[in-house]
Design a protein around this motif. Sequence first.
Motif, PDB file in Angstrom:
ATOM      1  N   ARG A  32      60.788  54.039 -46.940  1.00 35.43           N
ATOM      2  CA  ARG A  32      59.643  53.807 -47.816  1.00 35.43           C
ATOM      3  C   ARG A  32      59.144  52.393 -47.666  1.00 35.43           C
ATOM      4  O   ARG A  32      57.942  52.136 -47.584  1.00 35.43           O
ATOM      5  CB  ARG A  32      60.097  54.056 -49.259  1.00 35.43           C
ATOM      6  CG  ARG A  32      58.988  54.351 -50.197  1.00 35.43           C
ATOM      7  CD  ARG A  32      59.508  54.958 -51.451  1.00 35.43           C
ATOM      8  NE  ARG A  32      60.212  53.990 -52.271  1.00 35.43           N
ATOM      9  CZ  ARG A  32      60.391  54.161 -53.578  1.00 35.43           C
ATOM     10  NH1 ARG A  32      59.924  55.223 -54.160  1.00 35.43           N
ATOM     11  NH2 ARG A  32      61.051  53.276 -54.275  1.00 35.43           N
ATOM     12  N   ARG A  33      60.065  51.437 -47.637  1.00 34.87           N
ATOM     13  CA  ARG A  33      59.665  50.048 -47.490  1.00 34.87           C
ATOM     14  C   ARG A  33      59.047  49.806 -46.128  1.00 34.87           C
ATOM     15  O   ARG A  33      58.087  49.047 -46.012  1.00 34.87           O
ATOM     16  CB  ARG A  33      60.884  49.150 -47.657  1.00 34.87           C
ATOM     17  CG  ARG A  33      61.406  49.157 -49.052  1.00 34.87           C
ATOM     18  CD  ARG A  33      62.547  48.206 -49.179  1.00 34.87           C
ATOM     19  NE  ARG A  33      62.949  48.111 -50.566  1.00 34.87           N
ATOM     20  CZ  ARG A  33      63.703  47.134 -51.047  1.00 34.87           C
ATOM     21  NH1 ARG A  33      64.105  46.179 -50.250  1.00 34.87           N
ATOM     22  NH2 ARG A  33      64.034  47.123 -52.313  1.00 34.87           N
ATOM     23  N   ASP A  57      60.437  47.153 -56.323  1.00 31.50           N
ATOM     24  CA  ASP A  57      61.318  48.161 -55.762  1.00 31.50           C
ATOM     25  C   ASP A  57      62.742  47.656 -55.773  1.00 31.50           C
ATOM     26  O   ASP A  57      63.367  47.515 -54.738  1.00 31.50           O
ATOM     27  CB  ASP A  57      60.903  48.491 -54.320  1.00 31.50           C
ATOM     28  CG  ASP A  57      61.699  49.649 -53.757  1.00 31.50           C
ATOM     29  OD1 ASP A  57      61.928  49.667 -52.534  1.00 31.50           O
ATOM     30  OD2 ASP A  57      62.103  50.509 -54.551  1.00 31.50           O
ATOM     31  N   TRP A  89      54.121  55.733 -51.305  1.00 26.06           N
ATOM     32  CA  TRP A  89      54.837  55.010 -52.346  1.00 26.06           C
ATOM     33  C   TRP A  89      54.672  55.689 -53.701  1.00 26.06           C
ATOM     34  O   TRP A  89      55.630  55.977 -54.411  1.00 26.06           O
ATOM     35  CB  TRP A  89      54.284  53.592 -52.413  1.00 26.06           C
ATOM     36  CG  TRP A  89      55.045  52.755 -53.335  1.00 26.06           C
ATOM     37  CD1 TRP A  89      54.919  52.654 -54.678  1.00 26.06           C
ATOM     38  CD2 TRP A  89      56.124  51.907 -52.978  1.00 26.06           C
ATOM     39  NE1 TRP A  89      55.832  51.804 -55.179  1.00 26.06           N
ATOM     40  CE2 TRP A  89      56.577  51.319 -54.167  1.00 26.06           C
ATOM     41  CE3 TRP A  89      56.727  51.584 -51.762  1.00 26.06           C
ATOM     42  CZ2 TRP A  89      57.634  50.436 -54.168  1.00 26.06           C
ATOM     43  CZ3 TRP A  89      57.765  50.699 -51.783  1.00 26.06           C
ATOM     44  CH2 TRP A  89      58.207  50.133 -52.959  1.00 26.06           C
ATOM     45  N   ARG A  98      65.225  54.595 -49.054  1.00 27.26           N
ATOM     46  CA  ARG A  98      64.542  53.409 -49.570  1.00 27.26           C
ATOM     47  C   ARG A  98      63.937  52.587 -48.458  1.00 27.26           C
ATOM     48  O   ARG A  98      62.863  52.019 -48.603  1.00 27.26           O
ATOM     49  CB  ARG A  98      65.530  52.537 -50.343  1.00 27.26           C
ATOM     50  CG  ARG A  98      65.640  52.920 -51.774  1.00 27.26           C
ATOM     51  CD  ARG A  98      66.395  51.848 -52.526  1.00 27.26           C
ATOM     52  NE  ARG A  98      66.956  52.389 -53.747  1.00 27.26           N
ATOM     53  CZ  ARG A  98      66.265  52.558 -54.859  1.00 27.26           C
ATOM     54  NH1 ARG A  98      65.008  52.232 -54.914  1.00 27.26           N
ATOM     55  NH2 ARG A  98      66.833  53.070 -55.924  1.00 27.26           N
ATOM     56  N   PRO A 143      56.756  45.092 -62.376  1.00 26.03           N
ATOM     57  CA  PRO A 143      56.574  45.873 -61.146  1.00 26.03           C
ATOM     58  C   PRO A 143      55.101  46.137 -60.833  1.00 26.03           C
ATOM     59  O   PRO A 143      54.697  46.062 -59.674  1.00 26.03           O
ATOM     60  CB  PRO A 143      57.318  47.177 -61.422  1.00 26.03           C
ATOM     61  CG  PRO A 143      57.724  47.142 -62.840  1.00 26.03           C
ATOM     62  CD  PRO A 143      57.644  45.767 -63.332  1.00 26.03           C
ATOM     63  N   ALA A 178      57.564  57.781 -55.772  1.00 20.38           N
ATOM     64  CA  ALA A 178      58.004  57.326 -57.096  1.00 20.38           C
ATOM     65  C   ALA A 178      57.904  58.475 -58.094  1.00 20.38           C
ATOM     66  O   ALA A 178      58.796  58.687 -58.918  1.00 20.38           O
ATOM     67  CB  ALA A 178      57.168  56.141 -57.554  1.00 20.38           C
ATOM     68  N   PHE A 215      58.865  42.882 -53.163  1.00 23.30           N
ATOM     69  CA  PHE A 215      59.712  44.070 -53.173  1.00 23.30           C
ATOM     70  C   PHE A 215      60.768  43.975 -54.255  1.00 23.30           C
ATOM     71  O   PHE A 215      61.117  44.944 -54.908  1.00 23.30           O
ATOM     72  CB  PHE A 215      60.418  44.230 -51.820  1.00 23.30           C
ATOM     73  CG  PHE A 215      59.735  45.202 -50.901  1.00 23.30           C
ATOM     74  CD1 PHE A 215      59.809  45.047 -49.528  1.00 23.30           C
ATOM     75  CD2 PHE A 215      59.044  46.288 -51.393  1.00 23.30           C
ATOM     76  CE1 PHE A 215      59.189  45.939 -48.673  1.00 23.30           C
ATOM     77  CE2 PHE A 215      58.414  47.187 -50.542  1.00 23.30           C
ATOM     78  CZ  PHE A 215      58.492  47.004 -49.179  1.00 23.30           C
TER      79      PHE A 215
END
Lengths: 287, 297, 363
Positions: free
Chosen positions: A119-120, B290, A167, A116, B217, A171, B286
């Motif tokens: 990705r961020r 996410d 991203w 995670r 989102p 997903a 975010f």
Amino acid sequence: MSRRRLGRLVHGALLGLVALYSVFPIYFITVQSLKTAEEDVFGSPLYVLRPTFENYTELFRGAEARVRGFVIVPRVPFLIWLANSALVLGLAVALTLAAAVAAGYALGRLRPPGWRWWRRALFATYVVPHTILFIPLYQVILALGLDDSHGALVLVYSTMALPFCVWLLSAYYHHLPREIEDSAVVEGASRATAFLRVVLPMSRNVLIAAGLFTVGTVGNDFMLASIFLLTPEKQTVAAGLGVMDVSLEELLAVAGVNLAAVPVALACAVLARRYVEGVTAAMLEGA
Amino acid sequence: MPASMRPGRRREVLVAHALLAPALLLVLGVLAYPVAWEAWISLTSFAARAERPAFVGLANYRAMLADPFFWRALATTVVYFAATTAAKLALGLAMALLLARPARGRALVFLAVFLPWAYPGGVTVVAWYWMLNPPLITSYSVPVGNLKHAVDGLLGGGAYAFASVMLFNIWRGASFTAVFLLAGLNAIPTELFEYARLEERSAWRRFRHVTVPLLRPFLALAVFLSFTGAFADLANVWMLTGGRIVFPVIGTYAYWLGVRSGDLAAAAAWSLSLVPLLALALVVLFRWFDPPREEPA
Amino acid sequence: MAQVLMKDLNKKYDEVHAVKDVNLHIRDKEFIVLVGPSGCGKSTTLRMVAGLEEITSGEIVIGDRVVNDLPPKDRDIAMVFQNYALYPHMTVYDNMAFGLKMRKFPRAEIEKRVREAAEILGIQDLLKRKPRQLSGGQRQRVAVGRAIVRHPQVFLFDEPLSNLDAKLRVQMRVELKRLHDRLETTAIYVTHDQVEAMTLGDRVVVMKDGWVQQVGEPLELYSRPANRFVAGFIGSPAMNFVDVAIAESNGALWAETPGLRIRVPGEQSERLRRYAGQRVTLGVRPEDLRVATTADPPEYAFDSVVEVVEPLGAEMLLDVRAGAHGMVVRVDPSVRVKVHEKVRLALDPARLHFFDLATEAAI
């Protein structure tokens, strides 16, 4: 009139309005590009009475400069620019997608520890404003002797849309049911073959979405192209027009950019629906 | 890597790292040096025509923060981002909702909506430039000129030009947002909407309490991309108009500082001043697009 | 010889011990069903046999080879997944041919096998279609066909019928059974539906929380469940359970609880004697209860009040209350009862089950 019908009429009218609003500037500029110099000055901005393609044919014209009015219009190697644009755009999209698919699969399906955050982190590169980054970039390019090369531009372009594409793809692969790959593996495919023969073809819509996003982002660039590419032989349309002694006032320039846009617009028109499906598929929450 | 990992998983993690490498290398390779350079430069007194640059620590930043022009520019920048984003969201959402419902000719309208963003920015910027700032004398120059005068008179010089850029960005960005949100609406199962219609008669309340939360989102992602898009468009307009349209906006001013007057250190400081803002926005967003979720065993 | 052996099989995910010491000997050509509630470890066990999950400890033998370290494709198995897992971008033909193509079979052989399998399953006309053009039942057949063409040593089924509607499920169940009779290949089938387990399996393995609860032929599990869980899981509607106290009176044992006093039948008295003075669980199936007649001995009868009547056509279910205990009784549809009526019920002494209260094992 029943309420339903009224509602539908309003809906239709609004849709028409939206379409008009969206297309008008493009229509406008196309109309202008079809005008002769006189009509441009005196005619209405909304339509053209005597359409002419002279601005377009001008682009492909021979070597002599022409005198139009009081302005000397040099010849522009438009075809070469067009080819270069296609090349650079194509390579940038290919590179972006290849890297994004690999990273997206790694982060979405294989999920190494901390996925995670990877990705961020990648996405977070968008917080850096690109304003003057071109200066050190250019330094590096010069130092490596890569000025005026397509390769350098492609490399830089590929980082522009990459975070978002990673991203999107991660997903999508995150939500893809495992069973399809498992089935391929049980049937005798290696993980790699399962990916290439099964998962990748299934990802088509998402790939189109990512690809179009890349085109939209990269195609928008003028600055980098005009800095990185110096000689007319190498320049893309963006670079050429940005640097050339062709000011925006010239219908020629207008015609030029419009022409360059047409193939892109056509491709987008064809792929538009898949783009939406791709984004939907990627972000769709599992049942 | 924990030693307790099974050999199969360990190999999987290695493969994952290998697949991740190209993307990371690309981004790091291209951006690492320039960003580091920019950060370093902002701490020196580097200027194109000056002699050896000296390390001055945070002097550039201090000077920047003390400069009232900076704060004005910051305010304008924030207004620019906020206004364009709000407009893009509103317009984009409206268009997406319109397109979500079946109607005749919907496919064509969808294509039309897709065009502004898909069409290369260079072309559309030219189109808007011609529409709002006709470079030649044309039949509509006079009314437009009057409009420009009026706006500039009301809001100050350069306001009309600034407004044109905003309109351009909104036009382009709303198109992207609309398509993006349409994808989001598609992702929501229709049963949820149908159930909402049973529960709540007011369309507005349904919208606020059902549609918006489900779209969150997508909205969050669209907002962030709107920020980056606003920035990119600004740079483009500047570039294409040869810097003739100067706005007191941080991005363009930094560019002007760096390229026109050669004061690269200040330019770097100005440019980087936006990072905390954008980073903050990203952190907030975010959370919405996410959210950390529990992984099932 | 396509037998499958699992020796001391264990699976741990970090903290969770999903499969615990499973020992199974599956004979050649046997159709064995793993059944149990969600999370009992049945799918995990199946996936270990397939090679899709790593084995924490223990051994799996397929045929005469230990397959622990073999990748799935070398284990000579074929698998049918719950949601079919058909490749959406390939035609039915290509879906079925994929595995053979991976193994580099000659084209003629592939064609022969695919057509053969398609005929067995009745999908010859669908070969050119794509999965999204097929109904659920058709897709499931393609998934089975994909497994058949490989002529594997073992078939693995992971809840293949769960996504079908009730009617289709019944139909497919019969077809699968016919298929197994025809192909005579060892099969391991996982389901959470005990009806499927009972109708399909040569033997049934009931699992719970990672442990094997009982292995046996369906009828054996039905009439001689090893513990309370198996007793309650197999058979629908489920067995009625009542906590009773065992009392001795005049040399005979009685199972007592307010509202119910049943004599412990002779065959079971021996085993229950040591529970005298303690509590145990009494189990009796709804179909082993009936409306009492005057001929029924009173020591095997009790009174109850009807709470709900469920007419099902071929039979009728009564939800009754005896004392503080609710029970379900299956009766002939001709019985005339009304809600809130009192009805006297009799049970079959040969069909009583007793379970230890603490260990839940059958006594």
